[in-house]
Design a protein around this motif. Sequence first.
Motif, PDB file in Angstrom:
ATOM      1  N   GLN A  84       1.711   9.623  -8.717  1.00 61.56           N
ATOM      2  CA  GLN A  84       2.514   8.585  -9.359  1.00 61.56           C
ATOM      3  C   GLN A  84       3.991   8.984  -9.350  1.00 61.56           C
ATOM      4  OE1 GLN A  84       0.843   7.461 -13.181  1.00 61.56           O
ATOM      5  NE2 GLN A  84      -1.243   7.535 -12.362  1.00 61.56           N
ATOM      6  N   GLY A  85       4.813   8.041  -8.973  1.00 58.92           N
ATOM      7  CA  GLY A  85       6.242   8.307  -8.843  1.00 58.92           C
ATOM      8  C   GLY A  85       6.649   8.781  -7.461  1.00 58.92           C
ATOM      9  N   ASP A  86       5.731   8.725  -6.491  1.00 55.51           N
ATOM     10  CA  ASP A  86       6.037   9.125  -5.114  1.00 55.51           C
ATOM     11  C   ASP A  86       7.150   8.226  -4.564  1.00 55.51           C
ATOM     12  OD1 ASP A  86       6.065   9.672  -2.361  1.00 55.51           O
ATOM     13  OD2 ASP A  86       3.911  10.099  -2.333  1.00 55.51           O
ATOM     14  N   GLN A  87       8.281   8.824  -4.246  1.00 55.30           N
ATOM     15  CA  GLN A  87       9.432   8.043  -3.784  1.00 55.30           C
ATOM     16  C   GLN A  87       9.231   7.458  -2.389  1.00 55.30           C
ATOM     17  OE1 GLN A  87      13.263  10.029  -4.420  1.00 55.30           O
ATOM     18  NE2 GLN A  87      12.341  11.230  -6.083  1.00 55.30           N
ATOM     19  N   ARG A  88       8.212   7.902  -1.676  1.00 52.80           N
ATOM     20  CA  ARG A  88       7.933   7.343  -0.359  1.00 52.80           C
ATOM     21  C   ARG A  88       7.295   5.961  -0.443  1.00 52.80           C
ATOM     22  NH1 ARG A  88       4.750  12.677   1.561  1.00 52.80           N
ATOM     23  NH2 ARG A  88       3.896  12.231  -0.499  1.00 52.80           N
ATOM     24  N   LYS A  89       6.674   5.648  -1.561  1.00 52.96           N
ATOM     25  CA  LYS A  89       5.897   4.414  -1.657  1.00 52.96           C
ATOM     26  C   LYS A  89       6.746   3.185  -1.349  1.00 52.96           C
ATOM     27  CE  LYS A  89       3.146   1.559  -4.799  1.00 52.96           C
ATOM     28  NZ  LYS A  89       2.590   1.413  -6.176  1.00 52.96           N
ATOM     29  N   ASP A  90       7.862   3.016  -2.047  1.00 58.55           N
ATOM     30  CA  ASP A  90       8.677   1.810  -1.864  1.00 58.55           C
ATOM     31  C   ASP A  90       9.372   1.791  -0.510  1.00 58.55           C
ATOM     32  OD1 ASP A  90       7.923   0.874  -4.332  1.00 58.55           O
ATOM     33  OD2 ASP A  90       9.723   1.583  -5.363  1.00 58.55           O
ATOM     34  N   PHE A  91       9.507   2.950   0.127  1.00 56.90           N
ATOM     35  CA  PHE A  91      10.071   2.995   1.470  1.00 56.90           C
ATOM     36  C   PHE A  91       9.012   2.733   2.541  1.00 56.90           C
ATOM     37  CE2 PHE A  91      13.517   6.103  -0.122  1.00 56.90           C
ATOM     38  CZ  PHE A  91      14.397   5.053  -0.358  1.00 56.90           C
ATOM     39  N   THR A  92       7.748   2.868   2.167  1.00 53.49           N
ATOM     40  CA  THR A  92       6.665   2.765   3.142  1.00 53.49           C
ATOM     41  C   THR A  92       6.004   1.392   3.140  1.00 53.49           C
ATOM     42  OG1 THR A  92       6.216   5.148   2.955  1.00 53.49           O
ATOM     43  CG2 THR A  92       4.467   3.778   3.896  1.00 53.49           C
ATOM     44  N   VAL A  93       5.803   0.806   1.946  1.00 49.86           N
ATOM     45  CA  VAL A  93       5.079  -0.465   1.843  1.00 49.86           C
ATOM     46  C   VAL A  93       5.825  -1.443   0.940  1.00 49.86           C
ATOM     47  CG1 VAL A  93       2.797   0.523   2.241  1.00 49.86           C
ATOM     48  CG2 VAL A  93       3.684   0.404  -0.087  1.00 49.86           C
ATOM     49  N   LYS A  94       5.547  -2.724   1.179  1.00 51.63           N
ATOM     50  CA  LYS A  94       6.058  -3.771   0.309  1.00 51.63           C
ATOM     51  C   LYS A  94       5.010  -4.868   0.211  1.00 51.63           C
ATOM     52  CE  LYS A  94       9.758  -7.136  -0.416  1.00 51.63           C
ATOM     53  NZ  LYS A  94      11.088  -7.639   0.024  1.00 51.63           N
ATOM     54  N   TYR A  95       4.712  -5.272  -1.009  1.00 54.03           N
ATOM     55  CA  TYR A  95       3.782  -6.387  -1.175  1.00 54.03           C
ATOM     56  C   TYR A  95       4.520  -7.679  -0.846  1.00 54.03           C
ATOM     57  CZ  TYR A  95       0.038  -9.303  -2.906  1.00 54.03           C
ATOM     58  OH  TYR A  95      -0.982 -10.220  -2.978  1.00 54.03           O
ATOM     59  N   TYR A  96       4.034  -8.370   0.179  1.00 55.28           N
ATOM     60  CA  TYR A  96       4.758  -9.529   0.696  1.00 55.28           C
ATOM     61  C   TYR A  96       3.763 -10.499   1.298  1.00 55.28           C
ATOM     62  CZ  TYR A  96       8.319 -12.105   3.390  1.00 55.28           C
ATOM     63  OH  TYR A  96       9.140 -13.065   3.923  1.00 55.28           O
ATOM     64  N   GLN A  97       3.824 -11.749   0.864  1.00 55.28           N
ATOM     65  CA  GLN A  97       2.952 -12.803   1.378  1.00 55.28           C
ATOM     66  C   GLN A  97       1.486 -12.363   1.375  1.00 55.28           C
ATOM     67  OE1 GLN A  97       4.664 -13.984   5.165  1.00 55.28           O
ATOM     68  NE2 GLN A  97       6.186 -15.277   4.180  1.00 55.28           N
ATOM     69  N   ASN A  98       1.046 -11.940   0.196  1.00 57.12           N
ATOM     70  CA  ASN A  98      -0.361 -11.602  -0.054  1.00 57.12           C
ATOM     71  C   ASN A  98      -0.872 -10.412   0.754  1.00 57.12           C
ATOM     72  OD1 ASN A  98      -0.750 -13.819  -1.894  1.00 57.12           O
ATOM     73  ND2 ASN A  98      -0.806 -15.173  -0.094  1.00 57.12           N
ATOM     74  N   GLY A  99       0.000  -9.470   1.012  1.00 53.27           N
ATOM     75  CA  GLY A  99      -0.447  -8.266   1.697  1.00 53.27           C
ATOM     76  C   GLY A  99       0.542  -7.131   1.516  1.00 53.27           C
ATOM     77  N   ASN A 100       0.047  -5.911   1.560  1.00 48.63           N
ATOM     78  CA  ASN A 100       0.911  -4.733   1.494  1.00 48.63           C
ATOM     79  C   ASN A 100       1.370  -4.389   2.905  1.00 48.63           C
ATOM     80  OD1 ASN A 100       0.960  -3.768  -1.374  1.00 48.63           O
ATOM     81  ND2 ASN A 100      -1.258  -3.844  -1.077  1.00 48.63           N
ATOM     82  N   GLU A 101       2.593  -4.803   3.215  1.00 43.67           N
ATOM     83  CA  GLU A 101       3.106  -4.618   4.561  1.00 43.67           C
ATOM     84  C   GLU A 101       3.635  -3.206   4.775  1.00 43.67           C
ATOM     85  OE1 GLU A 101       4.556  -9.050   5.957  1.00 43.67           O
ATOM     86  OE2 GLU A 101       6.068  -7.512   5.562  1.00 43.67           O
ATOM     87  N   LEU A 102       3.440  -2.694   5.982  1.00 44.04           N
ATOM     88  CA  LEU A 102       4.079  -1.453   6.374  1.00 44.04           C
ATOM     89  C   LEU A 102       5.557  -1.737   6.599  1.00 44.04           C
ATOM     90  CD1 LEU A 102       3.831   1.532   7.352  1.00 44.04           C
ATOM     91  CD2 LEU A 102       3.533   0.600   9.661  1.00 44.04           C
ATOM     92  N   ARG A 103       6.401  -1.179   5.754  1.00 40.49           N
ATOM     93  CA  ARG A 103       7.843  -1.434   5.840  1.00 40.49           C
ATOM     94  C   ARG A 103       8.632  -0.162   6.159  1.00 40.49           C
ATOM     95  NH1 ARG A 103      10.029  -6.254   3.992  1.00 40.49           N
ATOM     96  NH2 ARG A 103       8.500  -7.908   4.320  1.00 40.49           N
TER      97      ARG A 103
END
Length: 489
Positions: A329-348
């Motif tokens: 929890q609190g992994d700073q890579r998470k928000d750089f790696t994925v984004k919930y967008y249009q009903n899916g967790n996209e690889l960002r």
Amino acid sequence: MKNIKYFVGAVCLALSLNSCSDFLNEEPVSEIPAGDMWQTARDAKAGINEIYGLLRSTLRENYFYWGEFRSDNVAPGAPVMADQARVINNLMSTDEKCAKWTTLYQMINQTNLAIKYVPNISMPDVADRNDYLGQAYALRALAYFYAIRVWGDVPLFIEPTEKYSEAIYKERTDKNYILEHVILPDLKKAESLINRNKNYERKRISICGVWAIMADAYMWAEEYNLADQTIDKMATIASKKGGRFVDFEPNIATWHTMFTEELNNKPSDDTPENDEYNSRELIFLVHFNMDEVGTNGYSYMYQWFSGSGNRAAVMSDKFMSIFDEKDMQGDQRKDFTVKYYQNGNELRKYMAGDISNSLNKTCEVAYPIYRYTDMMLLQAEARAHQGKWGEALDLVKTVRDRAGLNTLTENDFASEEEVVNYILRERQVELAGEGRRWFDLLRTGKWKEVMKPINGMEQDGNELFPIHYSHILENPKIVQNTYYGNTNN
């Protein structure tokens, strides 16, 4: 027999075509008469460029099919992307595009041509000739390394196919023989030939690229001490800019821009002695530039992972659940790696922000094949297998510090397997979307326990890809992988 001869003629023609040799503004190999090829330094450069063009053609889609889509990282994306969904859902048949090895063997044939002819070319600088030859050996090793990881036993060619003969019909050679007698010896030859004072490219195989493939191959051979020692060698290569040529990037913001900026839209260049990358994390990557490959040669980093209409895959619930674990929890890579967008967790990971789907076809994002953090975590795994748990976890700690996370100590583990699993989870998060997860599961023998609850993988042989039915029709000596039918007709 007539049909077979027609096919062989087409294959031999294909071996000389599919050129991307304008990579360094050289004349495409396909436009040079065969009798006039491999005569000059310019021919050698064009011939080596051809190998990289064929690698790019091979991995443009298969980077994801072979290394990512069979793993627990992903789930099916848009319904229209049925080819990808069959791979993800473990429903492959013998007519899948990703089951073809045509361009991979074109690449192997081109390496064989270079290995045969480059030594006889008179060049002003012998070191340049040796460097070209070293790249050819390393790229042949990489091609066969992909082949044995995808299909297991495969036909072995170490001489070029230049004309039709019955010799093109070969049975499959044992994968362990290829690893021991072709891949690793090729890499050792490359190690002795690559120019360490001039070759500072990351879009090509440098000495660090040779060592990255070699370390990976040693891990597959369970030669953990040799893998450990090989990765250590990378610290000996200095950059012309000062410091090491490859090194760890300690800043998470710079780590992010490495993917969103450093890999994006790099031009071709004809100066291997100049390193145009700011990030030293990158060791070897597959380069995309629209001026070289044309409008249909763009990278799939955006198109297959963004937009609900044509997403090939989204990040799986299983992958996302890792970030809910107490120590993640609190992994700073998470928000750089994925984004919930249009009903899916996209690889960002490779996107600086939202992007219009209309821009997808101009995507020129490179595919990282090896980077230094990958090597650090591979070295951590090698040391764990040698009983050096503390040293292994020190390497993991460096990576997790960058992500803003605490790291367990060796006293928190009861077995080697626990330490290795901890490292593999770190590799899964750190290397998401980099074509590594499925190969990690395969290499460590964990594919059944991980994938059975997801898509039913449990039968021996299911870990391999099918051989495309056309290859078996073309060559009656090839027998299908048993899980897909065990037939040769």
